[in-house]
Design an enzyme around this catalytic site. Structure first.
Site, PDB file in Angstrom:
ATOM      1  N   LYS A 219       0.857  -1.181   0.000  1.00  0.00           N
ATOM      2  CA  LYS A 219       0.000   0.000   0.000  1.00  0.00           C
ATOM      3  C   LYS A 219       0.896   1.236   0.000  1.00  0.00           C
ATOM      4  O   LYS A 219       2.089   1.157   0.280  1.00  0.00           O
ATOM      5  CB  LYS A 219      -0.894   0.015   1.250  1.00  0.00           C
ATOM      6  CG  LYS A 219      -1.819  -1.184   1.377  1.00  0.00           C
ATOM      7  CD  LYS A 219      -2.574  -1.124   2.699  1.00  0.00           C
ATOM      8  CE  LYS A 219      -3.441  -2.366   2.900  1.00  0.00           C
ATOM      9  NZ  LYS A 219      -4.125  -2.349   4.224  1.00  0.00           N
ATOM     10  N   HIS A 220       0.311   2.381  -0.292  1.00  0.00           N
ATOM     11  CA  HIS A 220       1.092   3.613  -0.283  1.00  0.00           C
ATOM     12  C   HIS A 220       1.483   3.977   1.143  1.00  0.00           C
ATOM     13  O   HIS A 220       0.712   3.774   2.084  1.00  0.00           O
ATOM     14  CB  HIS A 220       0.308   4.756  -0.926  1.00  0.00           C
ATOM     15  CG  HIS A 220       0.114   4.600  -2.405  1.00  0.00           C
ATOM     16  ND1 HIS A 220       1.155   4.640  -3.298  1.00  0.00           N
ATOM     17  CD2 HIS A 220      -1.004   4.398  -3.151  1.00  0.00           C
ATOM     18  CE1 HIS A 220       0.698   4.472  -4.533  1.00  0.00           C
ATOM     19  NE2 HIS A 220      -0.612   4.312  -4.464  1.00  0.00           N
ATOM     20  N   GLU A 221       2.689   4.529   1.270  1.00  0.00           N
ATOM     21  CA  GLU A 221       3.152   4.982   2.573  1.00  0.00           C
ATOM     22  C   GLU A 221       2.208   6.052   3.107  1.00  0.00           C
ATOM     23  O   GLU A 221       1.690   6.880   2.349  1.00  0.00           O
ATOM     24  CB  GLU A 221       4.568   5.545   2.442  1.00  0.00           C
ATOM     25  CG  GLU A 221       5.211   5.979   3.747  1.00  0.00           C
ATOM     26  CD  GLU A 221       5.400   4.833   4.722  1.00  0.00           C
ATOM     27  OE1 GLU A 221       4.544   4.697   5.621  1.00  0.00           O
ATOM     28  OE2 GLU A 221       6.375   4.084   4.582  1.00  0.00           O
ATOM     29  N   ASP A 230       4.717   2.881  -3.933  1.00  0.00           N
ATOM     30  CA  ASP A 230       5.150   4.239  -4.259  1.00  0.00           C
ATOM     31  C   ASP A 230       6.159   4.290  -5.400  1.00  0.00           C
ATOM     32  O   ASP A 230       6.521   5.373  -5.863  1.00  0.00           O
ATOM     33  CB  ASP A 230       5.771   4.903  -3.021  1.00  0.00           C
ATOM     34  CG  ASP A 230       4.782   5.042  -1.882  1.00  0.00           C
ATOM     35  OD1 ASP A 230       3.616   5.367  -2.163  1.00  0.00           O
ATOM     36  OD2 ASP A 230       5.162   4.818  -0.720  1.00  0.00           O
TER      37      ASP A 230
END
Length: 584
Positions: A219-221, A230
Site C-alpha cells: 500500500k502507499h506509505e 510508491d
C-alpha cells in the site's frame, strides 16, 4: 481481524485504574491514542481488573500505561505484535515499600506467520518460470521441436521440413506474408527494454491497485517514506518521458511537420485527461458521477498534462537529425544543445520550491510538509500537505479532490488531500523530463551500448547524491523528505535514481546481451493504456474479483490479486500475438 492481535491487560494494582494508550512506529511525532481504561483490582476478591483491546500488527507499537488520576506514567513498552496473536499485559507491584511497578508481556497464543503466502506465491511463480525455461530449452532440440510441431500442426510441420530441405515451394510457407516480416523487423528495431520497463511498472501498479494481498508494504506509505506501491507511478512517468524522445525524433525523421505532431500531442493529452475524469474516477464510490463530487485530478490526468508539457517542450527544440551535433564538449551533446529546456525545468522547480516553502497557508506554519491530523503532536490537524493541499482546496474545492488520502489511517487526518494535485504536477514534469534525458541518451549514442550504460550509471549516481543531500539519508529528518503524496523533489530524484539503474539492467539484459526477451512484462508494456484502464473498469467483476470465504485472510486476498494481475498479463499477451495495440 486481519493485521490485528488481541491484548488482555490485567491490572493487579489498587485504585485508581489505568489508562492504556498506544502510538504506531510508523506515525512520526504522533500523539498517543487512547485504547482502554483498565479498572483497578478488587482486593477483597483478589481479582485483577481486566480490559481487552485489539492492537495493530503492521508496525511496532509503543504502549503507555499511566494512572487515571494524576496522569503519572507507570510503564512504557515497545513491541511488534504478531497477526492473530493473543497476548497478556500483567501490571503489578514488585515492592510495596518502593511502589515499583512492573509490566510483563506474556504470549498466550502464538501469532501466525502472515508472510508465508508471499513465500508460497513466489515459489509457485518461480516453478512456472522454471517450467517455461525448461520447455524453451527443450524446443531448441530438433527431434523434440519436430515432434511437438507434428503433434500440434502436421501440415505446418511438412511445410517447415520442405523449407529446410530446400523445397521450391517455400513461398507457401507461413512466412510468405510480408506483413509479419515487416512487423518483426520493426520489433527488432524497437527498444524492447523500454516496453519491458513500462510493463514491469504497470504490472506492479495493477497488483497494488487490486490490493496487494492487503499487506502494508504493497500500500502507499502513510506520509514520508517509500513502499513498493510508491515506486511504480513515477517509473511510468519516467518511461513516458523516454518514449517521448524516441517517438518525436522518429516522426520528424519520417517527414511529419511540427504542427502536425503538436496537434497529435494535444489530442493525446486531451484524451488521457478525459479518460481519467470520466472513466477512471474514484469518486464514483460516492454515488453516480456528477459535477458536485467529480474528482478533477487523477493518475491519467497527471499523465496527460505531463505528456503535454514535456512533449511540447521537446518538440520545440528537437531536430530530425538528432545525433549530429558538434560542439566543444562532445560528452555533453545530449545536454548542451537543449539548455533552454533545462532553464525551463529549473524555473518550474523554483516555482515549486517557492510555493511550497514561502506561500502563507492559513493557520499553518510556512513551509509545512507534514500530514496534519495527530502528526506533529496534533499542533496542525487541518494542515495536511501544507501549501500543496491548500492550493488544491482553494482552486479545486474539497469535493473535487481525493477523499481518502493515505494519511487518513495512520495520522487520522480528516480533510481531503489529493496526491495527484496541482503543485505535485510540477515535479511529475521534472520526472518525465529526466526520463526524456534517458531517451536522448539512447538516441545520441545509438549502437554504442557502453556509452548508454555508462551515462545511465552517471545519472543514477547524480540523482542518488542529490537525494542523499536533500533527505540527509533519513526518512523524517531531511531538508525535504521523500514523500509520494507531495511528489517532493527528493522523491523525484530518488525515483529517477532507481529508474536509471533499473533501465540500465533491463537494457543490458534485453537489448544488449539478449539474454531475456522481456517477457512477460513486454506484453502489457506494449498495451499499457488498455491494461491500465481495463484493470480499473473491470476491477469488481469476475474473474478479477469474487466473494471470498475468509475476507480476513492475507492468503485469499493475495491469491485473488495475483490471479487478477496474471489475467491482465495473459490478456496483453493474447493481444500481442494478434497484433492488437491500443494507441491514443
Amino acid at each position: 481481524r486481519m493485521d490485528q492481535a488481541l491484548l488482555l491487560v490485567r491490572n493487579e494494582l489498587p485504585a485508581p485504574g489505568l489508562n492504556l494508550a498506544a502510538r504506531s512506529g510508523s506515525c512520526h511525532q504522533c500523539l498517543y491514542q487512547f485504547l482502554a481504561f483498565v479498572p483497578p483490582s478488587n482486593e477483597s476478591l483478589r481479582k485483577p481488573g481486566t480490559a481487552s483491546v485489539m492492537v495493530d500488527t503492521q508496525h511496532p507499537l509503543t504502549l503507555l500505561l499511566n494512572s487515571s488520576v494524576g496522569d503519572r506514567d507507570l510503564c512504557k513498552i515497545q513491541y511488534h505484535f504478531g497477526e492473530f496473536g493473543n497476548y497478556s499485559l500483567v501490571v503489578k507491584t514488585l515492592s510495596t515499600s518502593t511502589q515499583t511497578v512492573s509490566c510483563d508481556l506474556i504470549i498466550n497464543e502464538d501469532p501466525i506467520n502472515s508472510y508465508l503466502p508471499i513465500l508460497f506465491a513466489f515459489l509457485v511463480y518461480m516453478g512456472i518460470l522454471a517450467i517455461l525455461i525448461a520447455g524453451r530449452l527443450l524446443m531448441k532440440i530438433d527431434p523434440v521441436r519436430n515432434w511437438v510441431y507434428k503433434k500440434l500442426n502436421p501440415r505446418a510441420t511438412d511445410r517447415m521440413i520442405n523449407s529446410e530441405l530446400g523445397s521450391p515451394n517455400t513461398t507457401d510457407s507461413i512466412n510468405c506474408d510480408p506483413t509479419p516480416q515487416s512487423w518483426s523487423t520493426g520489433s527488432r528495431q524497437r527498444l524492447r527494454s523500454l516496453d519491458t520497463f513500462r510493463g514491469l511498472s504497470l504490472v506492479i501498479m495493477v497488483f497494488v491497485n487490486y490490493g496487494g494481498g492487503k499487506y502494508w508494504f504493497f500500500k502507499h506509505e502513510s506520509w514520508n517514506g517509500l513502499t513498493v506501491a510508491d515506486l511504480v507511478f513515477p517509473w511510468f512517468v519516467f518511461i513516458m518521458g523516454t518514449s517521448i524522445a524516441l517517438a518525436l525524433g522518429s516522426m520528424l525523421r519520417w517527414g511529419s511537420s511540427k504542427w502536425k505532431v503538436l496537434r497529435k500531442i494535444i489530442w493525446r493529452s486531451f484524451v488521457l485527461i478525459l479518460l481519467g475524469i470520466i472513466v477512471v474516477n474514484p469518486n464514483y464510490c460516492l454515488g453516480p458521477l456528477s459535477w458536485d463530487n467529480l474528482r478533477i485530478p487523477g493518475v491519467l490526468q497527471r499523465l496527460g498534462f505531463t505528456y503535454l508539457v514535456v512533449a511540447a517542450l521537446e518538440l520545440l527544440f528537437t531536430r530530425a537529425d538528432s545525433g549530429t551535433w558538434e560542439g566543444r564538449v562532445p560528452a555533453l551533446q545530449d545536454i548542451l544543445p537543449y539548455w533552454p529546456q533545462w532553464i525551463f525545468i529549473l524555473v518550474l522547480e523554483t516555482i515549486w520550491l517557492c510555493l511550497t516553502f514561502l506561500l502563507p497557508v492559513p493557520d499553518c506554519p510556512r513551509g509545512y510538509l507534514g500530514p496534519g491530523g495527530i502528526g506533529d503532536f496534533g499542533k496542525y490537524p487541518n494542515c495536511t500537505g501544507g501549501a500543496a493541499g491548500y492550493i488544491d482546496r482553494l482552486l479545486l474545492g474539497e469535493k473535487h479532490m481525493y477523499q481518502h488520502p493515505s494519511s487518513g489511517v495512520t495520522y487520522q487526518s480528516t480533510i481531503p488531500y489529493d496526491p495527484e494535485g496541482i503543485l505535485g504536477t510540477i515535479n511529475s514534469i521534472v520526472m518525465a523530463f529526466l526520463g526524456l534525458q534517458a531517451g536522448k541518451i539512447t538516441l545520441f549514442y545509438k549502437d554504442q551500448p557502453k556509452q548508454i550504460m555508462s551515462r545511465f550509471i552517471i545519472w543514477g549516481i547524480v540523482m542518488g547524491i542529490i537525494s542523499a543531500i536533500l533527505t540527509k539519508c533519513s526518512k523524517e529528518e531531511g531538508f525535504i523528505p521523500i514523500n509520494k503524496n507531495l511528489w517532493s523533489i527528493s522523491y523525484v530524484t530518488t525515483m529517477s535514481c532507481f529508474a536509471f539503474i533499473l533501465l540500465l539492467l533491463i537494457y543490458y539484459l534485453v537489448d544488449v546481451k539478449k539474454w531475456w526477451s522481456g517477457a512477460p512484462f513486454l506484453y502489457p508494456g506494449m498495451n499499457s493504456i488498455l491494461v491500465y484502464i481495463g484493470h480499473q473498469v473491470f476491477a469488481n467483476y469476475f474473474p478479477f474479483k469474487w466473494k471470498m470465504q475468509d475476507s480476513q485472510s492475507h492468503a485469499e486476498h493475495l491469491t485473488q490479486n495475483l490471479i487478477a494481475t496474471t489475467l491482465w498479463v495473459i490478456i496483453s499477451y493474447i493481444l500481442y500475438r494478434r497484433r492488437i495495440f491500443w494507441k491514443i
